[in-house]
Design a protein around this motif. Sequence first.
Motif, short mmCIF file in Angstrom:
data_model
loop_
_atom_site.label_atom_id
_atom_site.label_comp_id
_atom_site.label_asym_id
_atom_site.label_seq_id
_atom_site.Cartn_x
_atom_site.Cartn_y
_atom_site.Cartn_z
N PRO A 1 0.81 -1.22 0.00
CA PRO A 1 0.00 0.00 0.00
C PRO A 1 0.85 1.27 0.00
O PRO A 1 1.84 1.36 0.72
N PRO A 2 0.48 2.29 -0.79
CA PRO A 2 1.23 3.54 -0.83
C PRO A 2 1.40 4.21 0.53
O PRO A 2 2.47 4.77 0.81
N VAL A 3 0.39 4.15 1.36
CA VAL A 3 0.50 4.76 2.70
C VAL A 3 1.59 4.07 3.50
O VAL A 3 2.39 4.73 4.19
N ARG B 1 -7.86 -7.51 -9.46
CA ARG B 1 -6.60 -6.79 -9.24
C ARG B 1 -5.53 -7.51 -10.07
O ARG B 1 -5.01 -8.54 -9.68
N LEU C 1 -9.71 -0.49 -4.50
CA LEU C 1 -10.31 -0.33 -3.19
C LEU C 1 -11.36 0.78 -3.19
O LEU C 1 -12.37 0.70 -2.47
N ALA C 2 -11.12 1.83 -3.97
CA ALA C 2 -12.13 2.89 -4.07
C ALA C 2 -13.42 2.35 -4.69
O ALA C 2 -14.53 2.71 -4.25
N ASP D 1 -4.33 -0.79 -10.68
CA ASP D 1 -4.20 0.20 -9.61
C ASP D 1 -4.98 -0.28 -8.39
O ASP D 1 -6.21 -0.25 -8.37
N ASP D 2 -4.26 -0.71 -7.34
CA ASP D 2 -4.92 -1.23 -6.15
C ASP D 2 -5.71 -0.17 -5.41
O ASP D 2 -6.76 -0.46 -4.81
N GLU D 3 -5.24 1.07 -5.42
CA GLU D 3 -5.99 2.14 -4.76
C GLU D 3 -7.34 2.37 -5.47
O GLU D 3 -8.36 2.59 -4.82
N ARG D 4 -7.33 2.31 -6.80
CA ARG D 4 -8.59 2.44 -7.53
C ARG D 4 -9.50 1.25 -7.23
O ARG D 4 -10.72 1.41 -7.08
N ARG E 1 -8.55 -0.70 5.89
CA ARG E 1 -8.70 0.75 6.01
C ARG E 1 -10.16 1.11 6.28
O ARG E 1 -11.04 0.27 6.15
N TYR F 1 -4.18 -4.18 3.40
CA TYR F 1 -5.01 -3.15 2.78
C TYR F 1 -6.21 -2.77 3.64
O TYR F 1 -7.10 -2.05 3.18
#
Length: 292
Positions: free
Chosen positions: A101-103, A191, A224-225, A219-222, A242, A240
């Motif tokens: 994860p980017p965070v 994914r 999850l969104a 894009d894993d963030e996309r 959150r 992941y």
Amino acid sequence: MIERYLIRYFIAVVDRGSFSRAAAMAHVSQPTLSAGIAKLERLLGTPLFKRDNRRVELTAAGARFVEHARAIERAFTGAETVGSGEAAAQLLRIGIASTLPPVMVGAAVATARKADTNTRIEILDGRMRDLLQRLDRGRLDAVIGPVPASREMVREIGREDYAMAFAASHPLARRSAVAPAELVNETMLVRRQCEALPETSRFFTTHGVRPFMASRTDDDERALALVASGLAITLVPRCYARKGIILLRLERFDVERTIGLVSDPDAMVRIGTSTVLAALCDSFQEALLPPT
């Protein structure tokens, strides 16, 4: 000839007081460090440590060698700075798998920068297999990410399982686990960078789950969104977790991934004692959630 990495292994054992802690400091496996110390002892013709199950102590010869070892390491360090007249900034070229994860990555890099402000850090993002190929070609010093079973690690950072990700408003979100049969009529997304994608596909096919795929993304963030929006569900690594996403254990899906540090002996001679690399690995280790 006594090579520099042997001196560093020796100093690490002296400073950390055990082979296991020294191996972690040098970012090598304990068998690798033990083999290095054994080689150094053969070259010097004498044991350097007394070993038992509880502690490691220097022999008389080892105690005499400490001063020489530290002088040799200081000389190496001094030689590296001759050209500039001041401490040369070390460059670490680190590949970090894009499925972390980017965070988490941002927090780890921030911690690493605080550990040593003089070291320059170059981060390359990508698929694990691509990063390992760059490492093998000498274009990276080390790689952090999910390590294939066929690849030797310098350091294991942590292990985690996978879970089904649901929007918080999903009817199944209050559960602690979900069975494959309960997902037959669910909409999912893919994914495409997931290391467990082949195992996931086989698992669902075996259990008769052939869902409609609402999205396929790198894009894993996309991803999850889209899950949080209620569009679909998907399988993600446990890290992941959150707000807005509920992770449920998928019954009978026992796949885990091992996050580790991968490098090679030549690179580790240069970066093995780097406080920046140690801080980077420590931060990832603290952030990873253990398998449930």
